[in-house]
Design a protein around this motif. Structure first.
Motif, PDB file in Angstrom:
ATOM      1  N   ARG A  93       0.656  -1.123   0.009  1.00  0.00           N
ATOM      2  CA  ARG A  93       0.415   0.164   0.272  1.00  0.00           C
ATOM      3  C   ARG A  93       0.445   1.423   0.035  1.00  0.00           C
ATOM      4  O   ARG A  93       2.573   1.197   0.297  1.00  0.00           O
ATOM      5  CB  ARG A  93      -0.790  -0.064   1.311  1.00  0.00           C
ATOM      6  N   GLU A  94       0.253   2.256   0.569  1.00  0.00           N
ATOM      7  CA  GLU A  94       1.134   3.791  -0.013  1.00  0.00           C
ATOM      8  C   GLU A  94       1.657   3.310   1.122  1.00  0.00           C
ATOM      9  O   GLU A  94       1.308   2.884   2.055  1.00  0.00           O
ATOM     10  CB  GLU A  94       0.238   5.126  -0.010  1.00  0.00           C
ATOM     11  N   LYS A  97       0.071   4.177   4.706  1.00  0.00           N
ATOM     12  CA  LYS A  97      -1.164   3.242   5.072  1.00  0.00           C
ATOM     13  C   LYS A  97      -0.028   2.032   5.903  1.00  0.00           C
ATOM     14  O   LYS A  97       0.780   1.676   5.788  1.00  0.00           O
ATOM     15  CB  LYS A  97      -2.102   2.789   3.912  1.00  0.00           C
ATOM     16  N   PRO A 148       2.698   1.686  -4.973  1.00  0.00           N
ATOM     17  CA  PRO A 148       2.065   0.967  -4.456  1.00  0.00           C
ATOM     18  C   PRO A 148       1.337  -0.734  -5.492  1.00  0.00           C
ATOM     19  O   PRO A 148       2.091  -0.058  -6.345  1.00  0.00           O
ATOM     20  CB  PRO A 148       0.847   1.024  -3.293  1.00  0.00           C
ATOM     21  N   GLU A 170      -4.730  -3.296  -4.122  1.00  0.00           N
ATOM     22  CA  GLU A 170      -4.319  -3.660  -2.719  1.00  0.00           C
ATOM     23  C   GLU A 170      -5.520  -4.824  -2.201  1.00  0.00           C
ATOM     24  O   GLU A 170      -5.270  -5.454  -0.988  1.00  0.00           O
ATOM     25  CB  GLU A 170      -4.984  -2.788  -1.624  1.00  0.00           C
ATOM     26  N   ASN A 174      -3.960 -10.726  -1.387  1.00  0.00           N
ATOM     27  CA  ASN A 174      -3.908 -10.530   0.197  1.00  0.00           C
ATOM     28  C   ASN A 174      -3.310 -11.783   0.563  1.00  0.00           C
ATOM     29  O   ASN A 174      -4.468 -12.301   0.241  1.00  0.00           O
ATOM     30  CB  ASN A 174      -3.883  -9.565   0.603  1.00  0.00           C
TER      31      ASN A 174
END
Length: 460
Positions: A93-94, A97, A148, A170, A174
Motif C-alpha cells: 500500500r502507500e 497506510k 503500491p 490492494e 492478499n
C-alpha cells in the motif's frame, strides 16, 4: 528478316537474363535484410532521464530483517528514486497506510520489529524530496516514488516458484497461499487483475547452485518459456538477484529464453532485484528506468517497453558469457557502476555512449560476439555487417567496470517474418498428473526425500 529475328531473340534473352539476375540479387539481399529494434529509442530525447529503483524489497511486514519505516528511509539515503515493497503474499500500500498484517509474520513483533507506517507529513517529505538526508542534514530535493500494488506471490510454498506482481489493487492477492510446482497460479492471478509480472530467481527453483548446465537443459528452458509465452503480462525473469546463490546462472537462462521465445514474437526482459531484506543489501543490485517523468504511469510504460537497465555489484563467473572469475565489488553508493548516456541504431550499427566503463561484452544468441574496450568514457560501435548474423535473434550489451555490471535489454533483429503461433495443449492425463505433483503434500514428501538422500550421501 532472319537477322532481325535473331537480333530480337538475343535482346529478349538479354532482358530475361537481366530480370533473372535482378530477382536473384534482390532475393539474396532481402534474405539477409533486417531492422534492429531498440527499446531505448525514446531515451535519446532530453526529456528522458535515468531513475534508480528497486522493485524487489522486503521488510518486517513479511520476512525482512528491518522495519518498514527504516527500509524506506534507507532507500531514500541510498539515492533511490523508485521503491516497491514486494512482501511475500502481501500486496503493498502507500507508505502512509498501515501495511496488511499476515499472521505468519507476527513473530516480527517478538523480534522487536514493528510494522508502523509513515505519518502523512513524513510520506509527503519522502515523496516530494523535502526530507533531509541523515548523512549531511541537507534536503535531498528529489522525491522517491512509492509503488503500491506489488506482491511476491509465492505465498507459503515449499517449492521456490516465486513471482513478483505489480500494479495490483490492494485487495487482490492478499494472504494467498500460493501454488506448488509451477508458476501458473501466481501469473494467472496477476493477469486477472490487470497487473504485470516477472519470475523471480528461477535458478532457485531449478536448484542450480553448482551445475551451470541446468539452465541450458532444453526441458528447463521450455518449462519457463511456456509461462512467458502463455502470459502476456509476464514480462521476463530476474537475470540477477541480490542473493547471488539464487541466480548464479540466470543470465545464461535469460539468453536461452530469448532464443526460445523471440520466434513467437515475445521479447523476454531481464530484471535486477536486490531482494533486499535489510538496508545493507538494498544497493547490491537495482535497475535504472528511463522515463520522462517520475510517475506510476511512466514506470509501467517503461517496464512494458523494456526501456530500463539492470545493475549489480556481484557477478558470478560462468563458461558461456563470462566473466571468467567471480566479481564481488562493494555495494556502496560511492562505488558507481557503468553508465549509458545513449543507445542509437543506424542501419545495422548499434552505438553506445558510455561512462565509467572498462569494457563492453556484446552478446547475441547466448554467445559473446564482440568486445569493446573503453577504459573510462567513450563511444563504441557494433556493426553487425561485420558479424555472422545467420539466425541472430537479438543483441544485448553488458558493461563492466571494477564495481560490477550494467546490462541492457535485448535489441531485437526483425526480418519482417510473421511470429510463430504458440500452442501448448495438454491431455487430461497430463493435467491430472501435474495437479497431483503440484499438491503441497506430494511436493513436501519429495523435498523430505531429497534432503534425506543428501544427508545419507554426506554421511557416506
Amino acid at each position: 528478316m532472319k537477322k532481325t529475328k535473331k537480333l530480337i531473340s538475343v535482346l529478349l534473352a538479354c532482358v530475361i537474363t537481366a530480370v533473372s539476375l535482378t530477382a536473384i540479387a534482390c532475393a539474396a539481399g532481402t534474405s539477409d535484410d533486417y531492422v534492429i529494434k531498440s527499446p531505448y529509442e525514446a531515451m535519446n530525447s532530453s526529456e528522458y532521464k535515468a531513475y534508480k529503483g528497486s522493485l524487489h524489497t522486503h521488510s518486517s511486514v513479511s520476512d525482512g530483517n528491518e522495519t518498514f519505516r527504516n527500509m524506506i528511509y534507507g532507500a531514500y539515503e541510498q539515492e533511490y528514486d523508485i521503491l516497491a515493497f514486494s512482501e511475500h503474499g502481501i500486496t503493498g500500500r502507500e507508505w502512509n497506510k498501515t501495511p496488511f498484517i499476515r499472521p505468519l509474520y507476527l513473530y516480527q513483533y517478538a523480534a522487536g520489529n514493528d510494522k508502523k507506517c509513515l505519518t502523512d507529513e513524513e510520506y509527503n517529505a519522502i515523496t516530494q524530496g523535502s526530507a533531509a538526508l541523515s548523512s549531511t542534514g541537507e534536503v535531498r530535493g528529489r522525491g522517491m516514488l512509492c509503488v503500491p500494488g506489488a506482491n511476491e506471490l509465492n505465498g507459503v510454498t515449499v517449492s521456490k516458484s516465486h513471482v513478483n506482481g505489480y500494479f495490483l489493487p490492494e485487495n487482490a492477492a492478499n494472504m494467498e497461499w500460493g501454488f506448488e510446482n509451477g508458476y501458473d497460479y501466481a501469473l494467472s492471478l496477476v493477469e486477472k487483475y490487470g497487473g504485470i509480472s516477472h519470475i523471480n530467481h528461477p535458478s532457485d527453483f531449478l536448484d542450480t547452485g553448482t551445475d551451470e548446465s541446468v539452465v541450458s537443459d532444453p526441458k528447463n528452458v521450455k518449462f519457463f518459456a511456456d509461462f512467458l509465452l502463455r502470459y502476456d503480462s509476464c514480462l521476463g525473469i530476474e537475470a540477477v538477484n541480490g542473493f547471488t546463490s539464487l541466480s548464479r546462472y540466470d543470465r545464461i537462462l535469460w539468453d536461452n529464453l530469448l532464443m526460445e521465445c523471440l520466434p513467437y514474437g515475445k521479447t523476454v526482459y531481464g530484471f535486477a532485484g536486490p531482494d533486499a531484506h535489510d538496508i545493507g543489501r538494498l544497493n547490491s543490485c537495482y535497475m535504472y528506468f528511463m522515463m520522462n517523468e517520475l510517475s506510476l504511469d511512466a514506470l509501467r510504460e517503461c517496464l512494458e517497453t523494456g526501456a530500463f537497465f539492470g545493475a549489480t555489484h556481484t557477478v558470478c563467473a560462468n563458461t558461456v558469457i563470462g566473466p571468467e572469475q567471480d566479481l564481488n565489488a562493494p555495494a556502496g553508493v560511492n562505488q558507481p557502476l557503468a553508465k549509458v548516456n545513449s543507445i542509437t541504431v543506424k542501419n545495422h550499427t548499434i552505438t553506445i555512449d558510455a561512462e565509467n566503463t572498462s569494457y563492453i561484452n556484446w552478446i547475441a544468441n547466448s554467445k559473446v560476439i564482440a568486445r569493446s574496450d573503453i577504459n573510462g568514457d567513450g563511444t563504441v560501435e557494433l556493426n553487425l555487417d561485420d558479424c555472422n548474423t545467420d539466425g541472430m535473434l537479438y543483441v544485448r550489451a553488458e558493461l563492466y567496470n571494477e564495481n560490477g555490471l550494467l546490462f541492457t535489454q535485448p535489441l531485437t533483429i526483425d526480418r519482417g517474418e510473421a511470429p510463430l503461433e504458440y500452442k501448448n495443449e495438454k491431455t487430461i492425463s497430463q493435467k491430472l498428473l501435474f495437479a497431483i505433483e503440484s499438491s503441497r503434500i506430494v511436493v513436501l514428501i519429495k523435498k523430505l526425500v531429497s534432503l534425506l538422500v543428501k544427508k545419507i550421501g554426506c554421511g557416506m
